[in-house]
Design a protein around this motif. Structure first.
Motif, PDB file in Angstrom:
ATOM      1  N   THR A   1       0.813  -1.215   0.000  1.00 32.05           N
ATOM      2  CA  THR A   1       0.000   0.000   0.000  1.00 32.05           C
ATOM      3  C   THR A   1       0.849   1.268   0.000  1.00 32.05           C
ATOM      4  N   ARG A   2       2.177   1.112   0.147  1.00 30.81           N
ATOM      5  CA  ARG A   2       3.046   2.298   0.193  1.00 30.81           C
ATOM      6  C   ARG A   2       4.407   1.980  -0.426  1.00 30.81           C
ATOM      7  N   PHE A   3       4.840   2.864  -1.338  1.00 29.62           N
ATOM      8  CA  PHE A   3       6.191   2.819  -1.899  1.00 29.62           C
ATOM      9  C   PHE A   3       6.886   4.146  -1.610  1.00 29.62           C
ATOM     10  N   VAL A   4       8.206   4.117  -1.612  1.00 34.69           N
ATOM     11  CA  VAL A   4       8.964   5.349  -1.450  1.00 34.69           C
ATOM     12  C   VAL A   4       9.844   5.557  -2.686  1.00 34.69           C
ATOM     13  N   VAL A   5       9.882   6.785  -3.169  1.00 33.94           N
ATOM     14  CA  VAL A   5      10.712   7.160  -4.315  1.00 33.94           C
ATOM     15  C   VAL A   5      11.991   7.787  -3.775  1.00 33.94           C
ATOM     16  N   VAL A   6      13.136   7.217  -4.123  1.00 33.58           N
ATOM     17  CA  VAL A   6      14.424   7.710  -3.642  1.00 33.58           C
ATOM     18  C   VAL A   6      15.097   8.491  -4.764  1.00 33.58           C
ATOM     19  N   ALA A   7      15.437   9.769  -4.489  1.00 33.61           N
ATOM     20  CA  ALA A   7      16.042  10.598  -5.534  1.00 33.61           C
ATOM     21  C   ALA A   7      16.736  11.799  -4.920  1.00 33.61           C
ATOM     22  N   THR A   8      17.644  12.375  -5.679  1.00 37.74           N
ATOM     23  CA  THR A   8      18.282  13.633  -5.287  1.00 37.74           C
ATOM     24  C   THR A   8      17.650  14.761  -6.090  1.00 37.74           C
TER      25      THR A   8
ATOM     26  N   VAL B   1      17.505  12.490  -1.033  1.00 36.01           N
ATOM     27  CA  VAL B   1      18.843  12.224  -0.515  1.00 36.01           C
ATOM     28  C   VAL B   1      19.823  13.147  -1.233  1.00 36.01           C
ATOM     29  N   ALA B   2      20.753  13.717  -0.458  1.00 34.49           N
ATOM     30  CA  ALA B   2      21.753  14.596  -1.065  1.00 34.49           C
ATOM     31  C   ALA B   2      22.975  13.822  -1.526  1.00 34.49           C
ATOM     32  N   GLY B   3      23.200  12.669  -0.928  1.00 33.42           N
ATOM     33  CA  GLY B   3      24.363  11.864  -1.262  1.00 33.42           C
ATOM     34  C   GLY B   3      24.302  10.531  -0.550  1.00 33.42           C
ATOM     35  N   PRO B   4      25.331   9.697  -0.721  1.00 35.04           N
ATOM     36  CA  PRO B   4      25.304   8.342  -0.158  1.00 35.04           C
ATOM     37  C   PRO B   4      25.192   8.298   1.356  1.00 35.04           C
TER      38      PRO B   4
ATOM     39  N   ASP C   1      18.629   9.102 -11.907  1.00 35.11           N
ATOM     40  CA  ASP C   1      19.313   9.940 -10.933  1.00 35.11           C
ATOM     41  C   ASP C   1      20.809   9.612 -10.939  1.00 35.11           C
ATOM     42  N   GLY C   2      21.630  10.635 -11.153  1.00 36.98           N
ATOM     43  CA  GLY C   2      23.062  10.418 -11.241  1.00 36.98           C
ATOM     44  C   GLY C   2      23.706  10.017  -9.937  1.00 36.98           C
ATOM     45  N   VAL C   3      23.235  10.563  -8.819  1.00 37.75           N
ATOM     46  CA  VAL C   3      23.857  10.280  -7.525  1.00 37.75           C
ATOM     47  C   VAL C   3      23.609   8.828  -7.107  1.00 37.75           C
ATOM     48  N   THR C   4      22.368   8.382  -7.184  1.00 34.30           N
ATOM     49  CA  THR C   4      22.105   6.996  -6.792  1.00 34.30           C
ATOM     50  C   THR C   4      22.768   6.025  -7.768  1.00 34.30           C
ATOM     51  N   TRP C   5      22.903   6.435  -9.031  1.00 39.65           N
ATOM     52  CA  TRP C   5      23.575   5.564 -10.005  1.00 39.65           C
ATOM     53  C   TRP C   5      25.048   5.395  -9.652  1.00 39.65           C
TER      54      TRP C   5
ATOM     55  N   HIS D   1      26.419   5.618  -6.812  1.00 35.70           N
ATOM     56  CA  HIS D   1      26.572   4.892  -5.546  1.00 35.70           C
ATOM     57  C   HIS D   1      25.567   3.744  -5.463  1.00 35.70           C
ATOM     58  N   ARG D   2      25.315   3.128  -6.600  1.00 27.33           N
ATOM     59  CA  ARG D   2      24.260   2.119  -6.680  1.00 27.33           C
ATOM     60  C   ARG D   2      24.578   0.878  -5.851  1.00 27.33           C
ATOM     61  N   LYS D   3      25.846   0.486  -5.743  1.00 25.22           N
ATOM     62  CA  LYS D   3      26.174  -0.702  -4.951  1.00 25.22           C
ATOM     63  C   LYS D   3      25.764  -0.514  -3.494  1.00 25.22           C
ATOM     64  N   LEU D   4      26.017   0.678  -2.963  1.00 17.10           N
ATOM     65  CA  LEU D   4      25.617   0.961  -1.589  1.00 17.10           C
ATOM     66  C   LEU D   4      24.100   0.965  -1.465  1.00 17.10           C
ATOM     67  N   LEU D   5      23.421   1.569  -2.427  1.00 17.11           N
ATOM     68  CA  LEU D   5      21.965   1.644  -2.355  1.00 17.11           C
ATOM     69  C   LEU D   5      21.330   0.254  -2.377  1.00 17.11           C
ATOM     70  N   VAL D   6      21.790  -0.607  -3.275  1.00 16.73           N
ATOM     71  CA  VAL D   6      21.178  -1.942  -3.351  1.00 16.73           C
ATOM     72  C   VAL D   6      21.526  -2.774  -2.110  1.00 16.73           C
ATOM     73  N   GLN D   7      22.711  -2.563  -1.541  1.00 19.00           N
ATOM     74  CA  GLN D   7      23.067  -3.261  -0.302  1.00 19.00           C
ATOM     75  C   GLN D   7      22.154  -2.847   0.849  1.00 19.00           C
TER      76      GLN D   7
END
Length: 271
Positions: free
Chosen positions: A109-116, A144-147, A170-174, A176-182
């Motif tokens: 019933t709820r999703f969150v969008v993560v972006a800078t 998010v401003a950064g990792p 999003d360039g920032v999450t891309w 630092h994508r390994k950290l985000l998926v972890q």
């Protein structure tokens, strides 16, 4: 394919900011000083830096969500100025993210969008919100401003009842994508991402334009420009090839069951 051999009839001068956008103006200034024949950019921030640095050297952009809304071109059909290239999204992509994630999480019933900021762009946000209303999904935004913000943002999303994550262009999450998926795995938050690389690095799924295909097609723009074409006369292309990629290893690690019908539609399943 186009007949170019580096060092023989073409010279490629790489300029990498290594994830630090503050380096972009100096890097572009070096390219302008070197009087290169064309600049190829790999995202919105890079395109902004290049456009600010020169109105004369042709710029071929790639992986840019909405070049008209972002002020890079006058229109897709008649870009004008010195910028042309390829977009990375098409209308309706935001809706697709919500639909696909809901298929994996049918009781959500709820999703969150993560972006800078300024992502997600207004049109993408409208599509996300519209799909959420249709499917009975509440969408919240985790800026998010950064990792360093990733862990805190995902912990808050989980605490607030989010069932999954949507990571739009999003360039920032891309970077630092390994950290985000972890961290998505740590917080047990299944996610759909905007680029294949996230899933290769352990993310759950992506429905996205092929970045490799965009880069290959960018070479044809450079070829035309080197042969005398003006960038302002070359229509901007939208992506035509999209990939649905699902990482079953991650699904199993999260305890998520991916519907067989969705697996059958996938272009690639990582097992």
């Amino acid at each position: 394919m186009l007949g170019y051999v580096e060092g023989r009839n073409i010279l490629i001068r790489p300029a990498f900011a290594d994830g630090n956008p503050e380096r972009l103006p100096a890097l572009v200034a070096e390219l302008v000083s070197a009087k290169v024949d064309a600049i190829v950019t790999t995202g919105p921030r890079e395109t902004v830096a290049a456009k600010r640095a020169t109105a004369l050297i042709p710029i071929v952009m790639t992986v840019v969500p909405d070049p008209v809304a972002q002020g890079f071109v006058a229109s897709l059909s008649r870009p004008g100025g010195n910028v042309t290239g390829l977009t990375s999204v098409v209308p309706g992509l935001g809706q697709k993210y919500v639909e696909l994630l809901r298929e994996v999480l049918p009781s959500a019933t709820r999703f969150v969008v993560v972006a800078t900021p300024p992502n997600p762009l207004p049109e993408t946000q409208r599509e996300l919100d519209g799909a959420g209303r249709l499917l009975g999904i509440t969408l919240s935004l985790a800026r998010v401003a950064g990792p360093d913000d990733f862990d805190r943002a995902l912990a808050r999303a989980k605490r607030d009842g989010a069932a999954g994550i949507i990571a739009t262009n999003d360039g920032v999450t891309w970077r630092h994508r390994k950290l985000l998926v972890q961290l998505a795995l740590k917080h047990r938050l299944p996610a759909i991402y905007w680029a294949r690389e996230y899933v290769d690095d352990g993310g759950l799924m992506t429905y996205s334009a092929s970045v490799a295909d965009l880069r290959r097609r960018a070479a044809t723009y450079v070829d035309k420009i080197l042969k005398g074409a003006k960038p302002g006369d070359l229509p901007v292309e939208q992506p035509t090839k999209f990939e649905l990629v699902i990482n079953l290893k991650t699904a199993k690690a999260m305890g998520v069951t991916v519907p067989p019908a969705l697996l059958l539609r996938a272009d690639k399943v990582i097992e």
